[in-house]
Design a protein around this motif. Structure first.
Motif, short mmCIF file in Angstrom:
data_model
loop_
_atom_site.label_atom_id
_atom_site.label_comp_id
_atom_site.label_asym_id
_atom_site.label_seq_id
_atom_site.Cartn_x
_atom_site.Cartn_y
_atom_site.Cartn_z
N ARG A 129 -6.22 1.88 2.62
CA ARG A 129 -6.78 1.49 1.31
C ARG A 129 -7.04 -0.01 1.19
O ARG A 129 -7.28 -0.52 0.10
N THR A 130 -6.97 -0.70 2.30
CA THR A 130 -7.17 -2.16 2.27
C THR A 130 -8.13 -2.53 3.38
O THR A 130 -8.04 -1.98 4.49
N THR A 137 -6.80 -0.75 6.77
CA THR A 137 -5.78 0.30 6.75
C THR A 137 -6.34 1.38 5.82
O THR A 137 -7.53 1.37 5.52
N VAL A 163 -2.76 0.69 -4.08
CA VAL A 163 -2.25 -0.58 -3.56
C VAL A 163 -1.78 -1.42 -4.74
O VAL A 163 -2.50 -1.55 -5.75
N GLU A 172 0.85 -1.19 0.00
CA GLU A 172 0.00 0.00 0.00
C GLU A 172 0.88 1.24 0.00
O GLU A 172 1.85 1.31 0.74
N THR A 173 0.55 2.22 -0.86
CA THR A 173 1.25 3.50 -0.83
C THR A 173 0.22 4.60 -0.57
O THR A 173 -0.97 4.30 -0.41
#
Ligand code: FAD
Length: 386
Positions: A279-280, A277, A133, A128-129
């Motif tokens: 984006r996940t 998190t 992702v 993930e950035t």
């Protein structure tokens, strides 16, 4: 990346496929990555109860469910000696269905947009950035998404990737399951609901699947064996029969008619501390695997996907972290309560030898759980958070 959110779902089980349909129905772009090379499910029955059946109907699957399922007339309970235990009738307004898992999975796969499910993609990791992702697969393929949803079941890789671990604990129960042609059972020809016999530390249940052609049986027995948490380990028919000596005649007839049985160990898990998190996130068994006694594992997985669809519709990339946290807040609490109710339901079903007032107390808890689980409308609850 465009403004339109790209969503990757890892896992094409009941939860992942239902989520893909719910998200697409609200205009979101979804790709599902599944490790198996083709659709796969074990031959077993499953109940889709009103809270989940209602959601599938809203996205146009009513005819298909009616076509593959047996509309349930509810639950009838019996003692091991065949005395009826009074139970409330099922609601006719909000039906539940008994279905064959293979047919359910086929139904969910057939309803997907062309190319939406990519088989043969075993996810090995995600990264993930701030902007998205990245997903990596064992076949060397990589993919990018704005959001990753881990719908990859009890051994979830995505769960591990967001820093979580679960510690399954044995319930001290093992389950045998099997399917029998209904014409082979003199007592089951017109069975339209779930029939369960409750005994001391054991229970035995049957319901029709494949439009009544087959009877699905599940027998829960005490066990101190470390059984595998799998649906496909072969079981011993003689050992199964030995568990039910002296039980009601239909139980004995059903065991006698089985050509084969499979067994699995029943494991429980505590709620996870978080699911998301930035984006996940997780859904289904990856998020909240539960003991099967309320028949709600798949139902809650389906609710998860519909909650995400409501919360992500019209979301911009910058909104994603807050929307995933809202999803977690809504679903973690609710599914934790369902996990606890499922535990309690198992104790109730295996409590024949307790005194009647204790059994009634447990039945009261079970009925009150059914009273908030079945009418729950996850889309309404999610919409109220926006
Ligand atoms: P799964 O069905 O486990 O699907 C996960 C998918 O992810 C699989 O296709 C898998 O191949 C894939 N996958 C895994 N890892 C990866 C990876 N790394 N990369 C890509 N793909 C991956 N629920 C009900 O609602 N009603 C019932 O009557 C009922 N009865 C049950 C009876 C028993 C005995 C048991 C054990 C469960 C029962 N359940 C029931 C629960 C229900 O079966 C599960 O909760 C449900 O199947 C979970 O769906 P899922 O999609 O989250 O996970």
């Amino acid at each position: 990346m465009t403004d339109k959110l790209q969503i990757a779902i890892v896992g094409a089980g009941i939860g992942g496929l239902a989520a893909a349909l719910a998200l697409r129905a609200r205009g979101l772009n979804v790709t599902v990555f599944e490790q198996a090379h083709s659709p796969h499910e074990v031959g077993a029955g499953i109940s889709i109860q009103p809270n989940a059946a209602r959601l599938l109907m809203r996205i146009g699957l009513r005819d298909r469910i009616e076509n593959i399922g047996t509309r349930s007339v509810g639950l009838s309970l019996w003692t091991s000696r065949g005395e009826p235990v009074p139970t409330p009738p099922a609601s006719a307004d909000s039906p539940s269905y008994h279905v064959h898992r293979v047919e359910l999975l086929d139904m969910l796969n057939d309803a997907q947009a062309a190319g939406a499910v990519r088989f043969g993609h075993h996810c090995t990791g995600i990264r993930e950035t701030d902007r998205g992702v990245g997903l990596a697969f064992a076949n060397g393929v990589t993919a990018d998404a704005d959001i990753v949803i881990g719908a990859d079941g009890i051994h979830s890789i995505v769960q591990r990737e967001v820093g979580l671990t679960t510690n399954p604990t044995s319930e001290g129960i093992m389950a045998y399951r099997g399917l029998i042609r209904s014409e082979r059972l003199s007592w089951a020809k017109d069975l339209r609901g779930l029939k369960m016999w409750m005994g001391s530390r054991r229970s035995f249940l049957c319901f029709p699947v494949a439009r009544g052609r087959l009877i699905n049986m599940v027998a829960f027995v005490p066990s101190d064996l470390e059984s595998e948490e799998t649906w496909t380990a072969p079981g011993d028919l003689k050992a199964l029969a030995a568990e039910y000596i002296g039980w009601d005649a239909p139980v004995l007839e059903t065991i006698g008619a089985l050509d084969e049985t499979f067994r699995w160990g029943v494991y429980d898990r505590a709620p996870l501390p978080y699911w998301s998190t930035a984006r996940t996130t997780l859904l289904g068994d990856a998020a909240h695997a539960m003991v099967p006694h309320f028949g709600q594992g798949a139902g809650q997985a389906i609710e998860d996907g519909f909650a995400l669809a409501v919360l992500l519709e019209n979301a911009k990339p910058a909104d994603v972290p807050a929307r995933l946290k809202a999803y977690e807040k809504l679903r973690l609490g609710h599914t934790s309560r369902v996990q606890a109710a499922s535990r309690e339901a198992g104790r109730f079903y295996r409590s024949e030898n307790e005194d009647v007032s204790e059994r009634n107390r447990r039945m009261g808890k079970w009925m009150s759980a059914a009273g908030w689980i079945f009418p729950y409308d996850v889309e309404q609850e999610a919409a109220a958070l926006l």
